[in-house]
Motif scaffolding. Structure first.
Motif, PDB file in Angstrom:
ATOM      1  N   LYS A  27      28.923  34.137  58.476  1.00 35.42           N
ATOM      2  CA  LYS A  27      28.490  35.533  58.400  1.00 35.42           C
ATOM      3  C   LYS A  27      29.696  36.460  58.419  1.00 35.42           C
ATOM      4  CE  LYS A  27      26.720  37.551  62.102  1.00 35.42           C
ATOM      5  NZ  LYS A  27      25.746  37.975  63.151  1.00 35.42           N
ATOM      6  N   LEU A  28      30.664  36.170  59.275  1.00 37.55           N
ATOM      7  CA  LEU A  28      31.859  37.002  59.367  1.00 37.55           C
ATOM      8  C   LEU A  28      32.585  37.051  58.026  1.00 37.55           C
ATOM      9  CD1 LEU A  28      33.887  38.667  61.026  1.00 37.55           C
ATOM     10  CD2 LEU A  28      34.989  36.511  61.662  1.00 37.55           C
ATOM     11  N   GLU A  29      32.736  35.891  57.387  1.00 40.38           N
ATOM     12  CA  GLU A  29      33.425  35.845  56.089  1.00 40.38           C
ATOM     13  C   GLU A  29      32.654  36.632  55.039  1.00 40.38           C
ATOM     14  OE1 GLU A  29      34.315  32.403  52.839  1.00 40.38           O
ATOM     15  OE2 GLU A  29      34.988  31.981  54.891  1.00 40.38           O
ATOM     16  N   LEU A  30      31.333  36.529  55.052  1.00 45.78           N
ATOM     17  CA  LEU A  30      30.496  37.265  54.106  1.00 45.78           C
ATOM     18  C   LEU A  30      30.655  38.769  54.293  1.00 45.78           C
ATOM     19  CD1 LEU A  30      28.180  37.708  52.078  1.00 45.78           C
ATOM     20  CD2 LEU A  30      26.579  37.233  53.951  1.00 45.78           C
ATOM     21  N   VAL A  31      30.620  39.235  55.532  1.00 43.22           N
ATOM     22  CA  VAL A  31      30.716  40.675  55.798  1.00 43.22           C
ATOM     23  C   VAL A  31      32.110  41.189  55.461  1.00 43.22           C
ATOM     24  CG1 VAL A  31      30.646  42.419  57.615  1.00 43.22           C
ATOM     25  CG2 VAL A  31      28.879  40.659  57.510  1.00 43.22           C
ATOM     26  N   ILE A  32      33.138  40.426  55.794  1.00 39.73           N
ATOM     27  CA  ILE A  32      34.512  40.843  55.472  1.00 39.73           C
ATOM     28  C   ILE A  32      34.692  40.973  53.967  1.00 39.73           C
ATOM     29  CG2 ILE A  32      36.909  40.054  55.436  1.00 39.73           C
ATOM     30  CD1 ILE A  32      36.477  38.983  58.271  1.00 39.73           C
ATOM     31  N   ASP A  33      34.220  39.979  53.225  1.00 39.23           N
ATOM     32  CA  ASP A  33      34.335  40.025  51.760  1.00 39.23           C
ATOM     33  C   ASP A  33      33.550  41.211  51.199  1.00 39.23           C
ATOM     34  OD1 ASP A  33      34.982  38.808  49.082  1.00 39.23           O
ATOM     35  OD2 ASP A  33      32.797  38.702  49.005  1.00 39.23           O
ATOM     36  N   THR A  34      32.398  41.470  51.764  1.00 38.83           N
ATOM     37  CA  THR A  34      31.582  42.596  51.310  1.00 38.83           C
ATOM     38  C   THR A  34      32.305  43.916  51.532  1.00 38.83           C
ATOM     39  OG1 THR A  34      29.524  41.388  51.706  1.00 38.83           O
ATOM     40  CG2 THR A  34      29.389  43.786  51.638  1.00 38.83           C
ATOM     41  N   CYS A  35      32.940  44.056  52.693  1.00 37.38           N
ATOM     42  CA  CYS A  35      33.712  45.277  52.972  1.00 37.38           C
ATOM     43  C   CYS A  35      34.791  45.481  51.921  1.00 37.38           C
ATOM     44  CB  CYS A  35      34.361  45.185  54.358  1.00 37.38           C
ATOM     45  SG  CYS A  35      33.233  45.432  55.734  1.00 37.38           S
ATOM     46  N   HIS A  36      35.506  44.420  51.587  1.00 34.27           N
ATOM     47  CA  HIS A  36      36.617  44.533  50.639  1.00 34.27           C
ATOM     48  C   HIS A  36      36.129  44.835  49.218  1.00 34.27           C
ATOM     49  CE1 HIS A  36      40.190  43.657  52.930  1.00 34.27           C
ATOM     50  NE2 HIS A  36      39.612  42.627  53.504  1.00 34.27           N
ATOM     51  N   GLU A  37      35.119  44.095  48.769  1.00 31.69           N
ATOM     52  CA  GLU A  37      34.739  44.159  47.363  1.00 31.69           C
ATOM     53  C   GLU A  37      33.904  45.371  47.008  1.00 31.69           C
ATOM     54  OE1 GLU A  37      35.680  42.205  44.825  1.00 31.69           O
ATOM     55  OE2 GLU A  37      37.052  41.271  46.238  1.00 31.69           O
ATOM     56  N   LEU A  38      32.850  45.639  47.761  1.00 32.68           N
ATOM     57  CA  LEU A  38      31.946  46.716  47.374  1.00 32.68           C
ATOM     58  C   LEU A  38      32.519  48.095  47.647  1.00 32.68           C
ATOM     59  CD1 LEU A  38      28.335  45.543  48.248  1.00 32.68           C
ATOM     60  CD2 LEU A  38      29.464  45.612  46.040  1.00 32.68           C
ATOM     61  N   VAL A  39      33.121  48.271  48.817  1.00 33.86           N
ATOM     62  CA  VAL A  39      33.627  49.593  49.163  1.00 33.86           C
ATOM     63  C   VAL A  39      34.740  50.017  48.217  1.00 33.86           C
ATOM     64  CG1 VAL A  39      34.737  50.965  50.964  1.00 33.86           C
ATOM     65  CG2 VAL A  39      32.928  49.367  51.554  1.00 33.86           C
ATOM     66  N   SER A  40      35.634  49.092  47.875  1.00 31.30           N
ATOM     67  CA  SER A  40      36.774  49.441  47.028  1.00 31.30           C
ATOM     68  C   SER A  40      36.340  49.893  45.639  1.00 31.30           C
ATOM     69  CB  SER A  40      37.728  48.245  46.909  1.00 31.30           C
ATOM     70  OG  SER A  40      37.083  47.157  46.269  1.00 31.30           O
ATOM     71  N   ARG A  41      35.140  49.493  45.211  1.00 35.61           N
ATOM     72  CA  ARG A  41      34.676  49.881  43.876  1.00 35.61           C
ATOM     73  C   ARG A  41      33.749  51.084  43.904  1.00 35.61           C
ATOM     74  NH1 ARG A  41      33.567  44.210  43.224  1.00 35.61           N
ATOM     75  NH2 ARG A  41      31.354  44.679  43.224  1.00 35.61           N
ATOM     76  N   SER A  42      33.472  51.621  45.089  1.00 39.29           N
ATOM     77  CA  SER A  42      32.449  52.653  45.211  1.00 39.29           C
ATOM     78  C   SER A  42      32.984  54.070  45.078  1.00 39.29           C
ATOM     79  CB  SER A  42      31.722  52.509  46.552  1.00 39.29           C
ATOM     80  OG  SER A  42      31.061  51.267  46.611  1.00 39.29           O
ATOM     81  N   ILE A  43      34.288  54.249  45.245  1.00 40.04           N
ATOM     82  CA  ILE A  43      34.848  55.608  45.204  1.00 40.04           C
ATOM     83  C   ILE A  43      35.962  55.655  44.165  1.00 40.04           C
ATOM     84  CG2 ILE A  43      35.803  57.497  46.554  1.00 40.04           C
ATOM     85  CD1 ILE A  43      34.849  56.173  49.050  1.00 40.04           C
ATOM     86  N   PRO A  44      35.677  56.087  42.944  1.00 35.01           N
ATOM     87  CA  PRO A  44      36.732  56.221  41.943  1.00 35.01           C
ATOM     88  C   PRO A  44      37.644  57.392  42.269  1.00 35.01           C
ATOM     89  CG  PRO A  44      34.676  57.100  41.093  1.00 35.01           C
ATOM     90  CD  PRO A  44      34.356  56.489  42.420  1.00 35.01           C
ATOM     91  N   GLN A  45      38.878  57.305  41.796  1.00 35.99           N
ATOM     92  CA  GLN A  45      39.810  58.412  42.032  1.00 35.99           C
ATOM     93  C   GLN A  45      39.559  59.513  41.009  1.00 35.99           C
ATOM     94  OE1 GLN A  45      43.898  57.339  42.456  1.00 35.99           O
ATOM     95  NE2 GLN A  45      44.644  59.424  42.143  1.00 35.99           N
ATOM     96  N   PRO A  46      39.267  60.736  41.445  1.00 35.85           N
ATOM     97  CA  PRO A  46      39.008  61.827  40.499  1.00 35.85           C
ATOM     98  C   PRO A  46      40.297  62.303  39.835  1.00 35.85           C
ATOM     99  CG  PRO A  46      38.951  62.656  42.740  1.00 35.85           C
ATOM    100  CD  PRO A  46      39.127  61.165  42.844  1.00 35.85           C
ATOM    101  N   ASP A  47      40.150  62.916  38.670  1.00 36.38           N
ATOM    102  CA  ASP A  47      41.308  63.463  37.953  1.00 36.38           C
ATOM    103  C   ASP A  47      40.846  64.693  37.178  1.00 36.38           C
ATOM    104  OD1 ASP A  47      43.755  63.872  36.794  1.00 36.38           O
ATOM    105  OD2 ASP A  47      43.538  62.269  35.303  1.00 36.38           O
ATOM    106  N   THR A  48      40.549  65.761  37.924  1.00 39.23           N
ATOM    107  CA  THR A  48      40.049  66.983  37.299  1.00 39.23           C
ATOM    108  C   THR A  48      41.172  67.895  36.827  1.00 39.23           C
ATOM    109  OG1 THR A  48      40.017  68.228  39.383  1.00 39.23           O
ATOM    110  CG2 THR A  48      38.064  66.906  38.854  1.00 39.23           C
ATOM    111  N   GLY A  49      42.375  67.682  37.352  1.00 37.79           N
ATOM    112  CA  GLY A  49      43.501  68.523  36.986  1.00 37.79           C
ATOM    113  C   GLY A  49      43.917  69.487  38.079  1.00 37.79           C
ATOM    114  N   THR A  50      43.077  69.649  39.124  1.00 39.86           N
ATOM    115  CA  THR A  50      43.458  70.501  40.246  1.00 39.86           C
ATOM    116  C   THR A  50      43.161  69.783  41.552  1.00 39.86           C
ATOM    117  OG1 THR A  50      41.326  71.618  40.569  1.00 39.86           O
ATOM    118  CG2 THR A  50      42.824  72.538  38.905  1.00 39.86           C
ATOM    119  N   VAL A  51      43.965  70.069  42.574  1.00 42.11           N
ATOM    120  CA  VAL A  51      43.769  69.433  43.874  1.00 42.11           C
ATOM    121  C   VAL A  51      42.415  69.809  44.461  1.00 42.11           C
ATOM    122  CG1 VAL A  51      44.589  69.362  46.260  1.00 42.11           C
ATOM    123  CG2 VAL A  51      46.220  69.270  44.390  1.00 42.11           C
ATOM    124  N   ALA A  52      42.082  71.094  44.439  1.00 47.74           N
ATOM    125  CA  ALA A  52      40.836  71.545  45.053  1.00 47.74           C
ATOM    126  C   ALA A  52      39.622  70.855  44.430  1.00 47.74           C
ATOM    127  CB  ALA A  52      40.702  73.058  44.945  1.00 47.74           C
TER     128      ALA A  52
END
Length: 201
Positions: free
Chosen positions: A66-91
């Motif tokens: 279970k520990l290995e499953l949860v650790i892998d899930t943390c790494h794989e799913l979370v890293s793909r869930s938030i793309p880096q925005p590039d709108t051209g302004t910081v705000a």
């Protein structure tokens, strides 16, 4: 002088079916959903298998515990869930990122994260994976947003990047996970315009 014929090399025979990446993702999704409902301690491989409509053996072929499953899930799913925005302004990059992060925190990943937080002091490997997967990914994107803004000359060179990164993540976590208030566009606009950008300019 004739050379002796070389012996034929044995062929490697691949046994079984190749691993199905889409099945892996379905099992990770089921893990998050079950953990969000019952917490880490009550999470079982049987419950994950039932949610994913898979055999328990299918899970154990991929993850030994279970520990290995949860650790892998943390790494794989979370890293793909938030793309880096590039709108051209910081705000606007901050607004887009924080909106996406708020959606993440209110969905299965965020609810699973809440279930994990209480276990971190007792599970060092899980704590390390949570910080490396859930926390580091969003901090890394925020730092890149600020670095890009510095390179464009939008924010001053000595702006406190570290403090801004901490405040941005902490503000949403506090609002959504602790006091239960919505992080709607009005709140995110105020967070960016009244708290974060004044520290950067």
């Amino acid at each position: 002088m004739a050379t002796a014929p070389q012996a034929e090399q044995p062929r490697t025979v691949q046994r079984g079916r190749p691993r199905d990446a889409s099945r892996d993702n379905a099992l990770r999704k089921a893990t998050l959903e079950v953990m969000a409902e019952v917490g880490y301690r009550a999470l079982t491989m049987d419950a994950v298998a039932a949610r994913a409509r898979a055999g328990k053996a299918t899970i154990y072929r991929r993850w030994e515990s279970k520990l290995e499953l949860v650790i892998d899930t943390c790494h794989e799913l979370v890293s793909r869930s938030i793309p880096q925005p590039d709108t051209g302004t910081v705000a606007d990059d901050l607004r887009e990122f924080l909106s996406t992060y708020a959606t993440l925190l209110t969905g299965p990943i965020g609810k699973a994260a809440q279930a994990l937080v209480g276990e971190l002091p007792h599970e060092p490997e899980l704590a390390e994976a949570f910080r490396a997967g859930f926390l580091s990914s969003q901090r890394r994107i925020l730092r890149r947003i600020l670095e890009a803004g510095t390179a464009r000359g939008e924010i001053r060179a000595d702006a406190p990047h570290g403090i801004v990164v901490e405040l941005a993540g902490a503000a949403l976590t506090h609002r959504l996970m602790l006091i239960g208030e919505p992080a709607d566009p009005t709140y995110i606009d105020r967070l960016v315009d009244e708290a974060l950008m004044p520290l950067l300019r």
